[in-house]
Design a protein around this motif. Sequence first.
Motif, mmCIF file in Angstrom:
data_model
loop_
_atom_site.group_PDB
_atom_site.id
_atom_site.type_symbol
_atom_site.label_atom_id
_atom_site.label_comp_id
_atom_site.label_asym_id
_atom_site.label_seq_id
_atom_site.Cartn_x
_atom_site.Cartn_y
_atom_site.Cartn_z
ATOM 1 N N ALA A 1 0.837 -1.210 0.000
ATOM 2 C CA ALA A 1 0.000 0.000 0.000
ATOM 3 C C ALA A 1 0.866 1.252 0.000
ATOM 4 C CB ALA A 1 -0.917 -0.009 1.222
ATOM 5 N N ALA A 2 2.096 1.095 -0.453
ATOM 6 C CA ALA A 2 3.025 2.223 -0.445
ATOM 7 C C ALA A 2 2.790 3.129 -1.647
ATOM 8 C CB ALA A 2 4.469 1.716 -0.459
ATOM 9 N N GLY A 3 3.213 4.382 -1.489
ATOM 10 C CA GLY A 3 3.123 5.340 -2.588
ATOM 11 C C GLY A 3 4.053 6.504 -2.331
ATOM 12 N N SER A 4 4.575 7.052 -3.406
ATOM 13 C CA SER A 4 5.534 8.151 -3.270
ATOM 14 C C SER A 4 4.858 9.510 -3.248
ATOM 15 C CB SER A 4 6.517 8.104 -4.437
ATOM 16 O OG SER A 4 5.829 8.347 -5.655
ATOM 17 N N GLY A 5 3.529 9.528 -3.404
ATOM 18 C CA GLY A 5 2.826 10.815 -3.473
ATOM 19 C C GLY A 5 3.196 11.592 -4.719
ATOM 20 N N GLY A 6 3.593 10.860 -5.770
ATOM 21 C CA GLY A 6 3.927 11.505 -7.037
ATOM 22 C C GLY A 6 5.351 12.011 -7.122
ATOM 23 N N LYS A 7 6.138 11.836 -6.058
ATOM 24 C CA LYS A 7 7.497 12.398 -6.033
ATOM 25 C C LYS A 7 8.538 11.457 -6.625
ATOM 26 C CE LYS A 7 6.218 14.940 -1.909
ATOM 27 N NZ LYS A 7 6.169 14.809 -0.457
ATOM 28 N N LYS A 8 8.393 10.170 -6.361
ATOM 29 C CA LYS A 8 9.375 9.190 -6.844
ATOM 30 C C LYS A 8 8.632 7.986 -7.397
ATOM 31 C CE LYS A 8 13.222 10.383 -3.787
ATOM 32 N NZ LYS A 8 14.220 9.844 -2.849
ATOM 33 N N VAL A 9 7.863 8.241 -8.438
ATOM 34 C CA VAL A 9 6.969 7.179 -8.926
ATOM 35 C C VAL A 9 7.728 5.968 -9.471
ATOM 36 C CG1 VAL A 9 4.980 8.674 -9.337
ATOM 37 C CG2 VAL A 9 6.665 8.352 -11.151
ATOM 38 N N VAL A 10 8.837 6.201 -10.144
ATOM 39 C CA VAL A 10 9.605 5.072 -10.681
ATOM 40 C C VAL A 10 10.330 4.347 -9.550
ATOM 41 C CG1 VAL A 10 11.523 4.391 -12.172
ATOM 42 C CG2 VAL A 10 9.859 6.080 -12.973
ATOM 43 N N GLU A 11 10.989 5.125 -8.666
ATOM 44 C CA GLU A 11 11.786 4.524 -7.600
ATOM 45 C C GLU A 11 10.943 3.750 -6.590
ATOM 46 O OE1 GLU A 11 13.876 8.416 -8.746
ATOM 47 O OE2 GLU A 11 11.856 7.629 -8.634
ATOM 48 N N VAL A 12 9.779 4.297 -6.217
ATOM 49 C CA VAL A 12 8.951 3.685 -5.164
ATOM 50 C C VAL A 12 7.791 2.878 -5.742
ATOM 51 C CG1 VAL A 12 7.450 4.152 -3.181
ATOM 52 C CG2 VAL A 12 9.587 5.439 -3.473
ATOM 53 N N ASP A 13 6.917 3.541 -6.490
ATOM 54 C CA ASP A 13 5.691 2.892 -6.969
ATOM 55 C C ASP A 13 5.975 1.755 -7.950
ATOM 56 O OD1 ASP A 13 3.336 4.897 -6.009
ATOM 57 O OD2 ASP A 13 5.124 6.034 -6.545
ATOM 58 N N GLN A 14 7.043 1.904 -8.722
ATOM 59 C CA GLN A 14 7.375 0.859 -9.690
ATOM 60 C C GLN A 14 8.488 -0.061 -9.180
ATOM 61 O OE1 GLN A 14 7.810 1.839 -14.004
ATOM 62 N NE2 GLN A 14 9.858 0.966 -13.807
ATOM 63 N N GLU A 15 9.703 0.471 -9.064
ATOM 64 C CA GLU A 15 10.839 -0.377 -8.717
ATOM 65 C C GLU A 15 10.759 -0.909 -7.284
ATOM 66 O OE1 GLU A 15 12.969 -1.512 -11.005
ATOM 67 O OE2 GLU A 15 11.678 -0.380 -12.374
ATOM 68 N N ALA B 1 -4.350 8.271 -20.157
ATOM 69 C CA ALA B 1 -4.546 9.261 -19.087
ATOM 70 C C ALA B 1 -4.192 10.666 -19.565
ATOM 71 C CB ALA B 1 -3.687 8.899 -17.885
ATOM 72 N N THR B 2 -4.967 11.628 -19.089
ATOM 73 C CA THR B 2 -4.687 13.031 -19.410
ATOM 74 C C THR B 2 -3.849 13.681 -18.315
ATOM 75 O OG1 THR B 2 -6.815 13.622 -18.424
ATOM 76 C CG2 THR B 2 -6.759 13.362 -20.817
ATOM 77 N N GLU B 3 -3.858 13.053 -17.120
ATOM 78 C CA GLU B 3 -3.008 13.523 -16.030
ATOM 79 C C GLU B 3 -2.487 12.316 -15.247
ATOM 80 O OE1 GLU B 3 -6.429 14.631 -12.792
ATOM 81 O OE2 GLU B 3 -6.028 16.101 -14.360
ATOM 82 N N LEU B 4 -1.468 12.535 -14.430
ATOM 83 C CA LEU B 4 -0.836 11.472 -13.640
ATOM 84 C C LEU B 4 -0.332 10.319 -14.510
ATOM 85 C CD1 LEU B 4 -3.406 11.205 -10.679
ATOM 86 C CD2 LEU B 4 -1.241 12.437 -10.677
ATOM 87 N N LYS B 5 0.037 10.639 -15.745
ATOM 88 C CA LYS B 5 0.430 9.572 -16.682
ATOM 89 C C LYS B 5 1.650 8.788 -16.192
ATOM 90 C CE LYS B 5 -0.477 10.159 -21.028
ATOM 91 N NZ LYS B 5 -0.498 10.497 -22.471
ATOM 92 N N GLU B 6 2.650 9.511 -15.669
ATOM 93 C CA GLU B 6 3.870 8.846 -15.206
ATOM 94 C C GLU B 6 3.568 7.925 -14.021
ATOM 95 O OE1 GLU B 6 8.442 9.890 -13.762
ATOM 96 O OE2 GLU B 6 6.914 11.448 -13.723
ATOM 97 N N TYR B 7 2.709 8.395 -13.115
ATOM 98 C CA TYR B 7 2.307 7.588 -11.959
ATOM 99 C C TYR B 7 1.568 6.334 -12.406
ATOM 100 C CZ TYR B 7 -0.675 6.172 -8.036
ATOM 101 O OH TYR B 7 -1.351 5.444 -7.086
ATOM 102 N N LEU B 8 0.602 6.499 -13.292
ATOM 103 C CA LEU B 8 -0.196 5.357 -13.750
ATOM 104 C C LEU B 8 0.655 4.364 -14.543
ATOM 105 C CD1 LEU B 8 -3.491 7.195 -14.751
ATOM 106 C CD2 LEU B 8 -3.129 5.717 -12.761
ATOM 107 N N GLN B 9 1.641 4.874 -15.273
ATOM 108 C CA GLN B 9 2.550 3.975 -15.996
ATOM 109 C C GLN B 9 3.376 3.154 -15.012
ATOM 110 O OE1 GLN B 9 2.820 3.616 -19.589
ATOM 111 N NE2 GLN B 9 3.769 1.769 -18.757
ATOM 112 N N ALA B 10 3.834 3.813 -13.945
ATOM 113 C CA ALA B 10 4.611 3.105 -12.912
ATOM 114 C C ALA B 10 3.766 2.028 -12.249
ATOM 115 C CB ALA B 10 5.126 4.096 -11.874
ATOM 116 N N LYS B 11 2.516 2.362 -11.926
ATOM 117 C CA LYS B 11 1.615 1.375 -11.315
ATOM 118 C C LYS B 11 1.348 0.218 -12.287
ATOM 119 C CE LYS B 11 0.151 1.717 -7.714
ATOM 120 N NZ LYS B 11 0.813 1.311 -6.438
#
Length: 214
Positions: free
Chosen positions: A72-86, A117-127
Amino acid sequence: MENILIAGAHGTTGKKIVNLLNQSSQYNPIAMVRKEEQVDYFKSQGIDTVLADLEKDVSPAFDNSIDKVLFAAGSGGKKVVEVDQEGAKKLVDAAKNNGIKKFVMLSSLGAENPEEATELKEYLQAKHNADEYLKSSGLNYTIVRPGSLTNDSLTNHITLEKSLGKQGEISRNDVAMTLTTCLTDNLASNQTFEIINGDTLINEALDNLSVTHA
């Protein structure tokens, strides 16, 4: 009693998950936190904790005998690749190495097709990438994709579909209840689904999913 490792335990939704598991006679929550000062929050409630950082080595999180993992972790949009993905991928690998029985992933509505997505694209890609990694891991998994999170009270009711085809809101309390219910061994096994506010009891919605896609 099964030991459940909760990544992101100190987050808003994570705390609700830990509290639900702590009230259960079936599960013992182990809160995974990355800062020493976060340990006291849980220890004061008699909840087991482990220090591990999703950006570093997560193997210490499995020093206890872990039965299942809830991410249930999340970077809050700050480190989407490092946290949400990797970070998620690291935890999947560690879970696999330690033979855990189930991995429940908190994802997001829109993670199925992040390119739309029209917004949060990087976050959604990481997820999306994390979800796909879990699916291909060979672990018994459940991926839960909620709509926009609110701080409303628990209703214990949701709308659940493999693909909702629409946006919507849902309370963190109902998301936490859905995630913890998915820890049951054969419930929603190897399933990915989306949830928003609705009129179907959470248990019933998950039972229906398991029956429909058995």
